[in-house]
Scaffold this active site. Structure first.
Site, short mmCIF file in Angstrom:
data_model
loop_
_atom_site.label_atom_id
_atom_site.label_comp_id
_atom_site.label_asym_id
_atom_site.label_seq_id
_atom_site.Cartn_x
_atom_site.Cartn_y
_atom_site.Cartn_z
N GLY A 13 0.81 -1.22 0.00
CA GLY A 13 0.00 0.00 0.00
C GLY A 13 0.84 1.26 0.00
N GLN A 14 0.14 2.40 0.02
CA GLN A 14 0.81 3.71 -0.06
C GLN A 14 1.84 3.88 1.05
OE1 GLN A 14 -1.60 7.01 1.09
NE2 GLN A 14 -0.37 8.53 0.00
N ASP A 36 1.57 -8.96 1.82
CA ASP A 36 0.33 -8.37 1.31
C ASP A 36 -0.48 -9.49 0.69
OD1 ASP A 36 -0.18 -5.04 0.50
OD2 ASP A 36 -1.59 -6.58 -0.13
N ILE A 37 -1.68 -9.17 0.27
CA ILE A 37 -2.56 -10.20 -0.28
C ILE A 37 -2.13 -10.64 -1.69
CG2 ILE A 37 -4.30 -8.62 -1.24
CD1 ILE A 37 -6.21 -10.85 0.38
N ARG A 38 -1.37 -9.79 -2.39
CA ARG A 38 -0.90 -10.14 -3.74
C ARG A 38 0.04 -11.34 -3.69
NH1 ARG A 38 1.13 -4.28 -5.80
NH2 ARG A 38 -0.77 -3.20 -5.19
N ASP A 51 -3.02 -13.09 3.51
CA ASP A 51 -4.37 -12.56 3.71
C ASP A 51 -4.53 -12.46 5.22
OD1 ASP A 51 -7.05 -12.32 4.26
OD2 ASP A 51 -7.70 -13.86 2.86
N TYR A 141 -15.33 2.11 7.30
CA TYR A 141 -13.89 2.21 7.60
C TYR A 141 -13.69 2.88 8.97
CZ TYR A 141 -9.11 4.16 7.02
OH TYR A 141 -7.81 4.54 7.18
N LYS A 145 -12.25 1.34 12.50
CA LYS A 145 -11.06 1.89 13.17
C LYS A 145 -11.37 2.32 14.61
CE LYS A 145 -7.81 1.40 10.02
NZ LYS A 145 -6.55 0.70 10.24
N ILE A 171 -2.61 11.15 3.92
CA ILE A 171 -1.16 11.06 3.71
C ILE A 171 -0.85 11.32 2.24
CG2 ILE A 171 0.89 9.60 3.93
CD1 ILE A 171 -0.42 10.23 6.62
#
Ligand code: SER
Length: 315
Positions: A13-14, A36-38, A51, A141, A145, A171
């Site tokens: 991610g970012q 990561d999930i990839r 995952d 979301y 959180k 961000i």
């Protein structure tokens, strides 16, 4: 004390991409595992597919690499989350619970959990939003959180799991792209300004949001994680601020570097989300407890991003 061995979830991610690289520079190649999930990803450190809802795989990786710390970044963000609330809840909540259980059972040294300005909602004062207001968020979301922050506090109080958290503002980065957030406009705008000298903003002209430049976000994260345990007094999540601006102010700043730049406005569903979030943050607790102080404001951030993107484009 065993050697520090870090697992980063959501590493593609970012924030995860840059945080993994920074941690690797600090702790060494073999001591940071990006996940990561990839199925695969280009990383200069070790990469594993994970995952975060798969507790067995998480526990397996902790044993395999003798992990001592987790930076748990995997989550679905605010705008994308609204398309599938139950899926978002599952990833955001069960992922965290697996990490907290792992931290308890494997006696991990520390955990980092990112929270967000999305925990705030229409019941919260929008200017100088305090550390402990009513938290009634408008997005799944945000709901996940708020619950996540409270689970972190619970695991700290009941099981002494040393989990630390920041409520990141939007961000902004130039070399990694966000995905599925409401604040993403403030990243996209730079790329479009350089490519096309124009941008259509889905956030209204005068809707200001708290933002932070990526180098400050990485530094805030590492400084919180480096703080002595007894000085980390907020065990839900710390407010952290750096700057605040609306799309019109951002576009004025971009025009100083790209005079032909024009901005148009076509607010969509994300405008409603943005309007429920703070304009600015009171982060006195972070400043007092562990010395938080931002380095970048709007002008120097814009200059740095445009300089880097222009150089990259010319290569
Ligand atoms: N950047 C996030 C989002 O827009 C807020 O934490 O969803």
């Amino acid at each position: 004390m065993p050697d520090t061995k870090i697992l980063v979830t959501g590493a593609c991610g970012q924030i995860g991409t840059l945080l993994s690289t920074t941690l690797q520079e600090r702790y060494g190649f073999d001591n940071v595992i990006a996940s990561d999930i990839r199925s695969s990803a280009t990383f200069s450190c070790i990469y594993e597919q994970l995952d975060v809802t798969d507790a067995n795989k998480l526990f397996y990786l902790i044993s395999k690499y003798q992990i001592t710390q987790i930076y748990h970044l995997a989550a679905i963000l605010s705008a994308k989350g609204e398309a599938n609330p139950i899926f978002t809840w599952n990833i955001n909540m069960n992922g965290l619970l697996n990490v907290l259980e792992a931290a308890k059972n494997y006696k991990l040294e520390k955990v980092f959990y990112p929270s967000t300005i999305a925990v705030f909602g229409n019941q919260t004062p929008r200017v100088g939003t305090p550390q402990w207001p009513n938290l009634t968020p408008e997005t799944v979301y945000g709901i996940s959180k708020v619950a996540g922050e409270n689970w972190c506090n619970y695991y700290f109080q009941k099981f002494d799991v040393d989990v630390r958290s920041l409520r990141y503002p939007g961000i902004i980065s130039w070399d990694t792209l966000p995905g599925g957030g409401t604040t993403d406009y403030a990243v996209e705008i730079f790329h479009e300004a350089i490519k096309r000298q124009s941008y259509t903003s889905y956030i209204a002209e005068h809707t200001a949001l708290p933002m932070m430049y990526m180098p400050d976000a990485i530094r805030a994260t590492l400084e919180l994680m480096d703080t002595a345990k007894e000085n980390v007094k907020v065990r839900t999540s710390y407010n952290v601020g750096a700057m605040t601006f609306n799309p019109a102010e951002l576009s004025e700043e971009i025009k100083k570097h790209i005079p032909d730049f024009v901005i148009e406005y076509e607010p969509d569903f994300r405008q409603e989300i943005a309007a429920s979030w703070p304009e600015s943050i009171n982060d006195t607790d972070a400043r007092t407890d562990w010395g938080w102080k931002e380095s970048y404001g709007l002008a120097d951030m814009c200059q740095d991003i445009i300089h880097n993107l222009t150089q990259n484009n010319n290569q």
